[in-house]
Scaffold this motif. Structure first.
Motif, PDB file in Angstrom:
ATOM      1  N   GLN A 120       0.834  -1.206   0.000  1.00 31.75           N
ATOM      2  CA  GLN A 120       0.000   0.000   0.000  1.00 31.75           C
ATOM      3  C   GLN A 120       0.872   1.262   0.000  1.00 31.75           C
ATOM      4  O   GLN A 120       0.571   2.232  -0.697  1.00 31.75           O
ATOM      5  CB  GLN A 120      -0.924  -0.004   1.218  1.00 31.75           C
ATOM      6  N   VAL A 121       1.950   1.240   0.785  1.00 32.95           N
ATOM      7  CA  VAL A 121       2.859   2.389   0.822  1.00 32.95           C
ATOM      8  C   VAL A 121       3.479   2.592  -0.557  1.00 32.95           C
ATOM      9  O   VAL A 121       3.542   3.720  -1.063  1.00 32.95           O
ATOM     10  CB  VAL A 121       3.955   2.187   1.896  1.00 32.95           C
ATOM     11  N   LYS A 122       3.912   1.524  -1.188  1.00 37.23           N
ATOM     12  CA  LYS A 122       4.510   1.630  -2.530  1.00 37.23           C
ATOM     13  C   LYS A 122       3.492   2.168  -3.530  1.00 37.23           C
ATOM     14  O   LYS A 122       3.810   3.041  -4.336  1.00 37.23           O
ATOM     15  CB  LYS A 122       5.059   0.283  -2.984  1.00 37.23           C
ATOM     16  N   GLU A 123       2.269   1.672  -3.469  1.00 30.93           N
ATOM     17  CA  GLU A 123       1.217   2.144  -4.372  1.00 30.93           C
ATOM     18  C   GLU A 123       0.975   3.644  -4.179  1.00 30.93           C
ATOM     19  O   GLU A 123       0.856   4.400  -5.150  1.00 30.93           O
ATOM     20  CB  GLU A 123      -0.076   1.364  -4.119  1.00 30.93           C
ATOM     21  N   MET A 124       0.908   4.076  -2.937  1.00 32.48           N
ATOM     22  CA  MET A 124       0.710   5.497  -2.658  1.00 32.48           C
ATOM     23  C   MET A 124       1.899   6.316  -3.142  1.00 32.48           C
ATOM     24  O   MET A 124       1.732   7.404  -3.701  1.00 32.48           O
ATOM     25  CB  MET A 124       0.472   5.713  -1.170  1.00 32.48           C
ATOM     26  N   SER A 125       3.098   5.799  -2.946  1.00 29.09           N
ATOM     27  CA  SER A 125       4.302   6.490  -3.410  1.00 29.09           C
ATOM     28  C   SER A 125       4.277   6.654  -4.923  1.00 29.09           C
ATOM     29  O   SER A 125       4.575   7.731  -5.447  1.00 29.09           O
ATOM     30  CB  SER A 125       5.544   5.710  -2.971  1.00 29.09           C
ATOM     31  N   GLU A 126       3.897   5.603  -5.612  1.00 35.91           N
ATOM     32  CA  GLU A 126       3.819   5.664  -7.072  1.00 35.91           C
ATOM     33  C   GLU A 126       2.736   6.627  -7.545  1.00 35.91           C
ATOM     34  O   GLU A 126       2.805   7.144  -8.659  1.00 35.91           O
ATOM     35  CB  GLU A 126       3.587   4.262  -7.634  1.00 35.91           C
TER      36      GLU A 126
ATOM     37  N   GLY B 103       2.246   9.495  -6.135  1.00 26.29           N
ATOM     38  CA  GLY B 103       2.696  10.848  -5.846  1.00 26.29           C
ATOM     39  C   GLY B 103       2.737  11.238  -4.381  1.00 26.29           C
ATOM     40  O   GLY B 103       3.105  12.369  -4.056  1.00 26.29           O
ATOM     41  N   ILE B 104       2.395  10.341  -3.475  1.00 25.28           N
ATOM     42  CA  ILE B 104       2.474  10.626  -2.045  1.00 25.28           C
ATOM     43  C   ILE B 104       3.913  10.393  -1.602  1.00 25.28           C
ATOM     44  O   ILE B 104       4.511   9.362  -1.913  1.00 25.28           O
ATOM     45  CB  ILE B 104       1.536   9.697  -1.236  1.00 25.28           C
ATOM     46  N   SER B 105       4.479  11.347  -0.887  1.00 24.29           N
ATOM     47  CA  SER B 105       5.856  11.171  -0.429  1.00 24.29           C
ATOM     48  C   SER B 105       5.867  10.617   0.997  1.00 24.29           C
ATOM     49  O   SER B 105       4.955  10.859   1.785  1.00 24.29           O
ATOM     50  CB  SER B 105       6.629  12.484  -0.490  1.00 24.29           C
ATOM     51  N   PHE B 106       6.895   9.869   1.296  1.00 24.80           N
ATOM     52  CA  PHE B 106       7.071   9.267   2.608  1.00 24.80           C
ATOM     53  C   PHE B 106       8.414   9.694   3.172  1.00 24.80           C
ATOM     54  O   PHE B 106       9.391   9.844   2.446  1.00 24.80           O
ATOM     55  CB  PHE B 106       6.981   7.741   2.528  1.00 24.80           C
ATOM     56  N   ALA B 107       8.430   9.876   4.482  1.00 24.06           N
ATOM     57  CA  ALA B 107       9.645  10.290   5.176  1.00 24.06           C
ATOM     58  C   ALA B 107       9.952   9.290   6.279  1.00 24.06           C
ATOM     59  O   ALA B 107       9.123   8.449   6.624  1.00 24.06           O
ATOM     60  CB  ALA B 107       9.466  11.689   5.765  1.00 24.06           C
ATOM     61  N   SER B 108      11.113   9.424   6.840  1.00 24.62           N
ATOM     62  CA  SER B 108      11.534   8.568   7.939  1.00 24.62           C
ATOM     63  C   SER B 108      11.072   9.139   9.273  1.00 24.62           C
ATOM     64  O   SER B 108      10.868  10.346   9.419  1.00 24.62           O
ATOM     65  CB  SER B 108      13.064   8.459   7.931  1.00 24.62           C
ATOM     66  N   HIS B 109      10.934   8.253  10.244  1.00 21.47           N
ATOM     67  CA  HIS B 109      10.633   8.655  11.621  1.00 21.47           C
ATOM     68  C   HIS B 109      11.553   7.888  12.565  1.00 21.47           C
ATOM     69  O   HIS B 109      11.215   7.616  13.707  1.00 21.47           O
ATOM     70  CB  HIS B 109       9.162   8.378  11.923  1.00 21.47           C
TER      71      HIS B 109
END
Length: 121
Positions: free
Chosen positions: A6-12, A14-20
């Protein structure tokens, strides 16, 4: 929680992800090695799972200091998000971006939320 698919799909999309960081431990309380492990492992895992570069860290609990900023820079981050109050300006280090911590106590009413936004509290 989301799956890595799901994270990969969202990234593809256009949603960006950051580290925590890896375990949410307060980075300022860790040794240099522990802190670097938290920063690097998290970034590398996210990058491997979604196939894009991660350059932003949202510091656990917003806590960071000059040592953590230096380690974050060495770990490959170019933006760091804290929770200290203040306005962003070009004079600020991009690894110490201020943000407002929104929670139930400061967002119960619109008036309280707006007062928080203008730093009355």
């Amino acid at each position: 929680y989301m799956s890595w698919d799901q994270v990969k799909e969202m990234s593809e999309a256009g949603i960006s992800f950051a580290s925590h960081a890896t375990s949410h431990r307060i980075l300022c309380r860790l040794s240099d090695k522990e802190c670097m492990d938290e920063l690097s492992t998290s970034r590398e895992k996210i990058e491997a799972k979604i196939g894009t570069k991660v350059r932003t860290i949202a510091y656990p609990n917003g806590d960071h200091d000059e040592r953590v900023i230096g380690l974050a820079r060495s770990a490959g981050y170019s933006v760091g998000l804290g929770t200290q109050s203040g306005l962003w300006s070009n004079e600020r280090d991009p690894l110490s971006v201020p943000r407002m911590n929104i929670h139930g106590n400061n967002a119960k009413t619109e008036a309280l939320f707006m007062a928080t936004c203008v730093n009355l509290f």
